[in-house]
Design a protein around this motif. Structure first.
Motif, short mmCIF file in Angstrom:
data_model
loop_
_atom_site.label_atom_id
_atom_site.label_comp_id
_atom_site.label_asym_id
_atom_site.label_seq_id
_atom_site.Cartn_x
_atom_site.Cartn_y
_atom_site.Cartn_z
N TYR A 98 35.04 28.38 -81.07
CA TYR A 98 34.12 29.11 -80.20
C TYR A 98 32.67 28.86 -80.61
O TYR A 98 31.80 28.63 -79.78
CB TYR A 98 34.40 30.62 -80.29
CG TYR A 98 35.86 31.00 -80.23
CD1 TYR A 98 36.60 30.79 -79.08
CD2 TYR A 98 36.50 31.56 -81.34
CE1 TYR A 98 37.95 31.15 -79.02
CE2 TYR A 98 37.83 31.93 -81.28
CZ TYR A 98 38.56 31.71 -80.13
OH TYR A 98 39.88 32.06 -80.08
N SER A 101 30.48 25.44 -79.60
CA SER A 101 30.03 25.35 -78.21
C SER A 101 28.99 26.42 -77.90
O SER A 101 28.05 26.17 -77.14
CB SER A 101 31.23 25.49 -77.26
OG SER A 101 31.98 24.30 -77.23
N GLN A 102 29.14 27.60 -78.49
CA GLN A 102 28.12 28.63 -78.29
C GLN A 102 26.76 28.16 -78.80
O GLN A 102 25.73 28.36 -78.15
CB GLN A 102 28.55 29.92 -78.99
CG GLN A 102 29.73 30.61 -78.34
CD GLN A 102 30.33 31.70 -79.20
OE1 GLN A 102 30.10 31.75 -80.42
NE2 GLN A 102 31.11 32.58 -78.60
N ARG A 103 26.76 27.51 -79.95
CA ARG A 103 25.49 27.05 -80.51
C ARG A 103 24.92 25.87 -79.72
O ARG A 103 23.70 25.77 -79.56
CB ARG A 103 25.69 26.68 -81.99
CG ARG A 103 25.74 27.92 -82.87
CD ARG A 103 26.34 27.68 -84.24
NE ARG A 103 26.19 28.87 -85.08
CZ ARG A 103 26.95 29.96 -84.98
NH1 ARG A 103 27.94 29.98 -84.11
NH2 ARG A 103 26.74 31.00 -85.77
N ALA A 112 27.56 25.27 -69.84
CA ALA A 112 28.88 25.75 -70.26
C ALA A 112 30.01 24.95 -69.65
O ALA A 112 30.97 24.59 -70.34
CB ALA A 112 29.02 27.23 -69.90
N LEU A 129 34.28 28.26 -74.21
CA LEU A 129 33.45 29.27 -73.58
C LEU A 129 34.23 30.04 -72.51
O LEU A 129 34.11 31.27 -72.42
CB LEU A 129 32.20 28.60 -72.98
CG LEU A 129 31.34 27.88 -74.03
CD1 LEU A 129 30.22 27.09 -73.36
CD2 LEU A 129 30.76 28.88 -75.03
N THR A 132 36.53 32.50 -74.39
CA THR A 132 35.93 33.77 -74.85
C THR A 132 35.77 34.74 -73.69
O THR A 132 35.92 35.95 -73.86
CB THR A 132 34.57 33.54 -75.54
OG1 THR A 132 33.70 32.81 -74.67
CG2 THR A 132 34.73 32.78 -76.84
N GLN A 137 34.43 38.97 -74.40
CA GLN A 137 33.38 38.67 -75.37
C GLN A 137 33.31 39.75 -76.45
O GLN A 137 33.07 39.44 -77.63
CB GLN A 137 32.02 38.56 -74.66
CG GLN A 137 31.93 37.42 -73.66
CD GLN A 137 32.04 36.05 -74.30
OE1 GLN A 137 31.82 35.89 -75.50
NE2 GLN A 137 32.36 35.04 -73.50
N ALA A 160 27.49 33.92 -83.07
CA ALA A 160 26.34 33.31 -82.38
C ALA A 160 25.56 34.38 -81.63
O ALA A 160 26.13 35.32 -81.07
CB ALA A 160 26.82 32.24 -81.41
N VAL A 162 24.12 34.20 -78.82
CA VAL A 162 24.41 34.25 -77.40
C VAL A 162 25.56 35.22 -77.12
O VAL A 162 25.55 35.95 -76.12
CB VAL A 162 24.74 32.84 -76.84
CG1 VAL A 162 26.02 32.26 -77.47
CG2 VAL A 162 24.88 32.87 -75.32
N GLN A 163 26.54 35.28 -78.01
CA GLN A 163 27.65 36.21 -77.79
C GLN A 163 27.22 37.65 -78.06
O GLN A 163 27.62 38.56 -77.33
CB GLN A 163 28.83 35.84 -78.69
CG GLN A 163 30.09 36.64 -78.37
CD GLN A 163 31.31 36.12 -79.09
OE1 GLN A 163 31.30 35.95 -80.30
NE2 GLN A 163 32.38 35.87 -78.34
N ILE A 180 30.01 34.38 -69.90
CA ILE A 180 29.40 33.05 -69.86
C ILE A 180 29.32 32.59 -68.41
O ILE A 180 28.32 32.02 -67.96
CB ILE A 180 30.23 32.04 -70.69
CG1 ILE A 180 30.16 32.39 -72.19
CG2 ILE A 180 29.76 30.61 -70.44
CD1 ILE A 180 28.83 32.08 -72.85
#
Length: 307
Positions: A98, A101-103, A112, A129, A132, A137, A160, A162-163, A180
């Protein structure tokens, strides 16, 4: 609760918990018979998923571990054994799937849908993504945060941003209609068309921007590290990741195909690009790389997914 159970149950009863990340040793501390407490972590949906992680705390007796493992086999499950390490096997080894890809999404490497499609083409059933969003999330962040906190905030497991932002804003994934991705009323995801040209540019390029190579390098490193610490066998790690997360290969097998020296070089490149400790190679990986262990394939991470 387990102390109360221990006080009222016969001394030969096995007390098991389905926790996905809590410390079995901590649960058993202060109970009358800590040697009979064990983790039996089932995966959702339990009637369908074959995998069960059988987790031993520091005081779990060999007899309890053996009896619990045999019971899972009798129930038609596939048990794997591990010590009570943060996240056990699956939820620890899967963190980079996870996180990378988030980074890359935060850094603007690709959108995404493009990142998810690149990983699906490597053989993963779902992109990280979209997965998740499917898990939730908030649920995925809670497990990741638990692993991070239990490892004294090791940067390898830091959630991350973003999450964190998604959860703070209530964008929890499919169950809330937006994560996402955005979701229609029937749960159909929106804006899921990948950029085909961008996938061709990324995959096979520098590891810093190749979602496949970068993710695989981190998965292999995490799996080798867990085995090197003696917390599970290589066979159980590969079995757990294939059955628990539907990975096309176990990370130990994948690392042998790619070549451990290649993986170590990729991590070194990532560590130079993103210093701070997240991408440091496991001592076990460095040892395997130095002895030339590489399996039947070498070269690049791309070779590990083309077969």
């Amino acid at each position: 609760m387990f102390a109360e159970l221990g006080a009222h149950q016969p001394g030969d009863s096995i007390l098991a918990t389905n926790t996905s990340s809590l410390d079995i040793t901590a649960i058993s501390d202060g109970t009358p018979h800590p040697e009979r407490i064990v983790g039996l972590h089932f995966f959702n949906p339990p009637p369908v998923m074959r995998l069960v992680e059988v987790i031993r705390g520091s005081q779990t007796s060999p007899e309890t571990l053996s009896a619990a493992t045999q019971l899972m086999t009798a129930w038609g499950k596939t048990p794997v054994q591990c010590t009570s390490t943060p996240g056990f096997i699956v939820n620890r080894v899967a963190r980079p799937f996870y996180g990378e890809s988030q980074r890359m999404l935060m850094a603007g490497v690709a959108d995404a849908a493009t990142l998810d499609e690149a990983l699906r083409r490597a053989g993963f059933r779902m992109g990280p993504l979209e997965l998740t969003d499917f898990i939730g999330q908030d649920v995925n962040l809670a497990v990741g945060t638990s692993v991070w906190e239990q490892t004294d905030h090791d940067p390898r497991y830091e959630p991350a941003q973003v999450q964190r932002d998604l959860v703070a804003s209530g964008r929890l994934g499919r169950k809330s209609g937006q994560g996402i991705y955005r979701y229609a009323a029937d749960g159909t995801p929106q804006d899921v068309d990948p950029d085909e040209r961008r996938i061709e540019e990324l995959v096979g390029g520098p590891v810093e921007t190749d979602p496949v190579a970068r993710t695989l390098a981190m998965l292999v490193n995490e799996a080798v590290d867990l085995v090197g610490r003696g917390e599970a066998t290589a066979a159980d790690v590969d079995t757990a990741m294939q059955l628990g997360t539907n990975y096309p290969r176990g990370p130990i097998e994948w690392g042998a195909e790619i070549g451990y020296a290649v993986v170590a070089d990729q991590l070194a490149a990532l560590d130079r690009a993103f210093p701070g400790g997240r991408y440091r190679p496991s001592p076990s990986l460095a040892s395997m790389a130095s002895t030339g262990e590489h399996g039947e394939h070498g070269g690049s991470a791309r070779q590990g997914v083309d077969r």
